[in-house]
Write a protein that holds these residues in place. Structure first.
Motif, PDB file in Angstrom:
ATOM      1  N   UNK A  23      46.655  -2.102  27.130  1.00 46.44           N
ATOM      2  CA  UNK A  23      47.725  -3.249  27.409  1.00 46.44           C
ATOM      3  C   UNK A  23      47.263  -3.894  28.570  1.00 46.44           C
ATOM      4  N   UNK A  37      47.690  -7.726  26.538  1.00 45.15           N
ATOM      5  CA  UNK A  37      48.944  -7.428  25.848  1.00 45.15           C
ATOM      6  C   UNK A  37      50.277  -7.176  26.560  1.00 45.15           C
ATOM      7  N   UNK A  38      50.167  -6.240  27.453  1.00 46.10           N
ATOM      8  CA  UNK A  38      51.106  -5.682  28.084  1.00 46.10           C
ATOM      9  C   UNK A  38      52.215  -6.677  28.543  1.00 46.10           C
ATOM     10  N   UNK A  40      51.469 -10.015  28.704  1.00 50.70           N
ATOM     11  CA  UNK A  40      51.671 -11.135  27.640  1.00 50.70           C
ATOM     12  C   UNK A  40      52.682 -10.932  26.466  1.00 50.70           C
TER      13      UNK A  40
END
Lengths: 804, 118
Positions: A23, A37-38, A40
């Protein structure tokens, strides 16, 4: 026991760590990057938070030396009321960053050759080109010069501090969404970044060079054909400075002829790519004697590539020494085009050639020494490291010569670039902005434009005192005769520029007898002007001729008339060529079927490029094929095409011209009639093959769209049906057009009508991201006036900054 | 208390919401680890608590934010990220919340059991 516990812990700890690492990392996907992604995807921090319309904290207490009030009107245009100039510019820097931080960042990265740091391998070629051309080097020199100049330093420090105050006030949650998508942190702003913004402007204005194309034309055509196809002046031209102006000086500088180098050179631009650039801008100022209310009226619509957010940011600035309204360029202090209580000013590009190429003769393949004035001299080598996201950096060595950086590599035949942006790095260019914002009369205006040290622009002016003026201001090199148009030998310093046209000699006129001044990128002056001016092929004359024709015949003009003229869709090029083509078609007798109906429509056309009209579609398709068939010889030779007025003259006066003869037919000599007929048949077929709604009308055919600045799909305006086009005052093309429309009536106080395609906010989630678009494309304007008293109007919102 | 799960979920919902608002993006995960460790939840209880809580918090917050602009920005961002619809963006967000909560809960439970044995 402990070992057993650790074994028990191992699996969840590993899985948790692995998941969190996943992430936290940007993941490469198909040559691009998926942001970590963490953060975002976190709905508390990431892209979900970007739906918030406003992400500025406005906690600015103690950052100014005096009081600053910023009042926003209903379009979110800020009106800054500051106790002193520095505080006003601090607020301007803050507002620029709060609304256009990503635009400022990406445009300066493009100029400095640092796009690959955030985008990856896709932009290495662009970065390499920017590094080869030394843009960052010249910007750094410029910023150093500002540091050494007390007045400029204070101005730039205030502005830069304002930008950084915003950057420091935001965390990831409040970043502009583009940063989140690219997973890239905003960087601190410096005066070098502002200098790069100016460099970007200089690059955009530096389109008047076709040295390599002219070299190829000279190499491949006979002298007679070259002179026939590429004459210096259009006999119908209506130059910026009317012929009533007399030139009471002789040209300075060398006049010794220099042998240019006819040379067949690779040309990486297609004709369509060249034409795409040639959209153009307009400005004019009409004296009170020609207006209904007796006040001068000034109009300006600079045409640029359109993006969302727009390149401009509208604002009003009040300090004890000035009150000014207009558009600013995020990255730079002051108003660029606008009006104050006494004057209005605007700009169009002059298109002068301010970039020359010199062929370098290296001593050997090491390319360390080159020949100059009979001996070999050292080139200065500068290593350039291009950092690339996700992979190793690329290292280039740029060679600097007497002429400038060497950019083209063709074994030992490299070429060095001499460019005004390098030569004029050490100038007080902030002075121009400071002076024009404060100017109160025509003398102040002339003094201000004398400080403009960039590729020449047509600076227009009108005042409440009744004066109007236009000056071709900027840096225009004086070249030895024959130099500058084509590639030149770099072996002799005698081929160098012999200085610059003195400001007093540059074309200008104040209060001409005809009652107006105007420019639409056409030739600055007629052939009687003592200095040779280059850049002839850059812009055609049609828009300039139309503006002057309308203004010549007009009286009692009102601001509404000026709005109509800015949106005039009459195509003079079509009006001059189409009757010739239709007559040729008629006399050829080749027309039948669908073609008869189309010819009948074209016969009744008024040459208006209205978005709902079908005739421009027919003419556009027909003309493109007619041009292609006529110049098939040039296309075959790899030679650029002549200006478009030339094809009109030849079709009208020389229907048997050899250029109408087709290369592919050896048994027949074609004439205008044949080419008109063949291209018409092609047009009929091409029209039938148009897909979907494209053949419905001009707006659908042209497919105007406004992309997002970073070309993120869906963040721009995908399709807008628009009128206008090439050679038309309303030169709205597919992605280029009037980036700002301004009309100022110089009453006391002045009144203005403005609009631009976009909105004040750079945040796609903000309602002001594109709220002016619809109004703009309906041809409407917003009326504005300088609001000197902050208590006299009710703002939509406000920010107050107090000192410590 | 026989079944700690419902109360743990309530604590976890409130705690991870506050951690999300006031802390960095990973703060809810740390909170869940600590909560599960301190409450002495079993692995099964922790996994359930963590995944449900953070999944619900992420889902709720995503729905709340997308409602601000009728999911316009999320729709455009989803298109940019390979054509994900707003629903898929919400599903992906919820899933990431669930998995993060699950793994945090599991880790917290194991740490808790080791600490309690000592």
């Amino acid at each position: 026991m402990l070992l057993l516990d650790m074994k028990q812990l191992l699996l969840p700890a590993l899985l948790f760590s692995g998941w969190m690492a996943l992430l936290t990392a940007d993941l490469p996907v198909k040559g691009s990057f998926l942001p970590a992604l963490g953060r975002f995807i976190s709905p508390f921090h990431g892209i979900w938070q970007s739906v918030s319309p406003d992400n500025a904290s406005y906690d600015l207490k103690g950052q100014t030396s005096g009081n600053v009030r910023i009042l926003f009107d209903e379009r979110d245009v800020p009106h800054i009321y500051a106790d002193n100039l520095e505080d006003a510019l601090f607020a301007q820097g803050y507002l620029h960053a709060a609304n256009r931080l990503f635009s400022m960042d990406i445009s300066t990265r493009a100029a400095s050759g640092r796009l690959s740091e955030i985008i990856g391998q896709r932009t290495i070629a662009l970065d390499r080109k920017a590094r080869e051309r030394g843009y960052e080097w010249s910007a750094t020199e410029k910023a150093k010069h500002w540091e050494d100049h007390e007045g400029n330093k204070a101005i730039m420090d205030a502005y830069v501090n304002g930008v950084n105050a915003y950057i420091q006030s935001i965390d990831y949650k409040h970043w502009p969404m583009e940063y989140k998508i690219l997973s890239h942190d905003p960087v601190q702003w410096t005066s070098v970044h502002s200098a790069l913004t100016l460099t970007n402007m200089a690059i955009a204005l530096c389109i008047g060079e076709d040295d390599l194309e002219y070299s190829t034309a000279r190499a491949k055509l006979s002298a007679e054909d070259y002179a026939f196809l590429f004459p210096d002046h259009n006999p119908k031209e209506s130059p910026i400075i009317p012929s009533e102006k007399t030139w009471d000086f002789t040209a300075q500088g060398s006049s010794s002829p220099v042998q240019s180098l006819p040379h067949s050179l690779p040309d990486d631009k297609t004709e369509d790519e060249r034409k795409k650039d040639l959209n153009g801008s307009n400005n004019w100022a009409v004296a009170g004697s020609k207006t209904a209310h007796g006040f001068p009226i000034l109009a300006n619509d600079p045409h640029l590539g359109l993006t969302l957010p727009n390149i401009w940011y509208e604002m009003e600035i009040h300090t004890p020494e000035m009150s000014v309204h207009g558009v600013s360029l995020p990255g730079l202090p002051f108003i660029i085009i606008g009006f104050n209580e006494n004057i209005a000013w605007g700009s169009t590009n002059s298109g002068q050639d301010v970039l020359d190429w010199y062929q370098i003769n290296w001593q050997d393949s090491s390319r360390h020494q080159y020949k100059l004035d009979g001996k070999y001299v050292d080139a200065t080598l500068r290593p350039e490291v291009i950092k690339v996201r996700g992979t190793n950096a690329t290292i280039d060595t740029i060679r600097y010569t007497h002429w400038g950086p060497v950019t083209h590599t063709d074994e030992h035949k490299d070429m060095a670039m001499k460019w005004i942006g390098h030569q004029k790095a050490n100038v007080n260019d902030i002075d121009y902005l400071k002076k024009i914002n404060k100017a109160a009369n025509v003398n102040d205006y002339r003094e201000a434009v004398s400080a403009f040290q960039y590729p020449a622009q047509n600076k227009i002016f009108a005042s409440t005192q009744g004066d109007i003026a236009i000056s071709v201001a900027g840096v225009m090199p004086i070249r030895p005769t024959g130099n500058g148009e084509t590639l030149t030998s770099g072996e002799s310093s005698a081929n160098d520029w012999a200085g610059y046209i003195p400001f007093a000699h540059a074309p200008y006129i104040i209060n001409p007898a005809r009652g107006y001044v105007s420019s639409a990128n056409q030739a600055p002056a007629d052939p009687s002007y003592p200095y040779p001016l280059l850049g002839k092929r850059i812009f055609e004359d049609y828009r300039g001729r139309m503006v002057n024709t309308v203004l010549d015949s007009s009286k009692g003009l009102t601001p509404l008339d000026m709005q109509a003229l800015q949106q005039n869709n009459y195509n003079l090029h079509a009006a001059e060529l189409l009757p010739v083509l239709l007559q040729a078609l008629d006399s050829s007798g080749c027309n039948s079927g669908d073609g008869l109906a189309i010819a009948s429509i074209l016969n009744g056309w008024n040459y208006e490029y209205h978005r709902d009209s079908l005739s421009p579609v027919f003419f556009d398709l027909w003309y493109k094929e007619f041009e292609k068939l006529t110049w098939d010889e040039l296309d075959n030779l790899g030679v650029m095409l002549p200006e478009e007025w030339r094809i009109v003259e030849i079709a009208r006066d020389q229907p048997q011209s050899k250029y109408f003869d087709q290369l592919i037919t050896t048994d027949k000599k074609e004439t205008l009639q044949d080419i008109a007929c063949t291209s018409f048949a092609y047009m009929v077929k091409a029209y039938r093959n148009l897909e979907g709604e494209q053949g419905k009308n001009w707006g659908n055919f042209k497919q105007t769209n406004i992309p997002h600045l970073a070309r993120f799909p869906h963040f721009g305006a995908d399709f807008i049906s628009t009128s206008g086009g090439r050679h038309i005052i309303n030169a709205m093309s597919k992605t280029h057009g009037p980036s700002w429309r301004m009309i100022v009536e110089l009453s006391s106080p002045p009144k203005a009508w403005v609009n631009y395609p976009g909105g004040q906010s750079g945040n796609p989630a903000n309602p002001h991201y594109r709220d002016m678009l619809e109004h703009y494309f309906e041809g409407k304007y917003y009326e504005v006036a300088i609001q000197k008293d902050p208590a006299a109007w009710k703002p939509a919102r406000q920010i107050n900054i107090t000192p410590q | 208390m026989k079944n700690k799960t419902p109360i743990a979920i309530i604590f976890c919902l409130v705690g991870s919401l506050l951690a999300g608002i006031y802390g960095p993006w990973w703060a809810p995960a740390v909170f869940i680890i600590l909560l599960c460790a301190l409450m002495g939840l079993t692995v099964k209880q922790s996994i359930l608590t963590g995944s449900i809580s953070l999944g619900v918090v992420y889902l709720g917050m995503a729905l709340w934010m997308s409602n601000q602009d009728e999911a316009e920005i999320i729709q455009k961002t989803g298109m940019l990220l390979g054509g994900l619809s707003p629903v898929m963006m919400i599903v992906v967000t919820t899933l990431i919340g669930c998995i993060t909560g699950l793994l945090s809960g599991w880790l917290g439970s194991v740490i808790g059991s080791i600490v309690s044995k000592k």
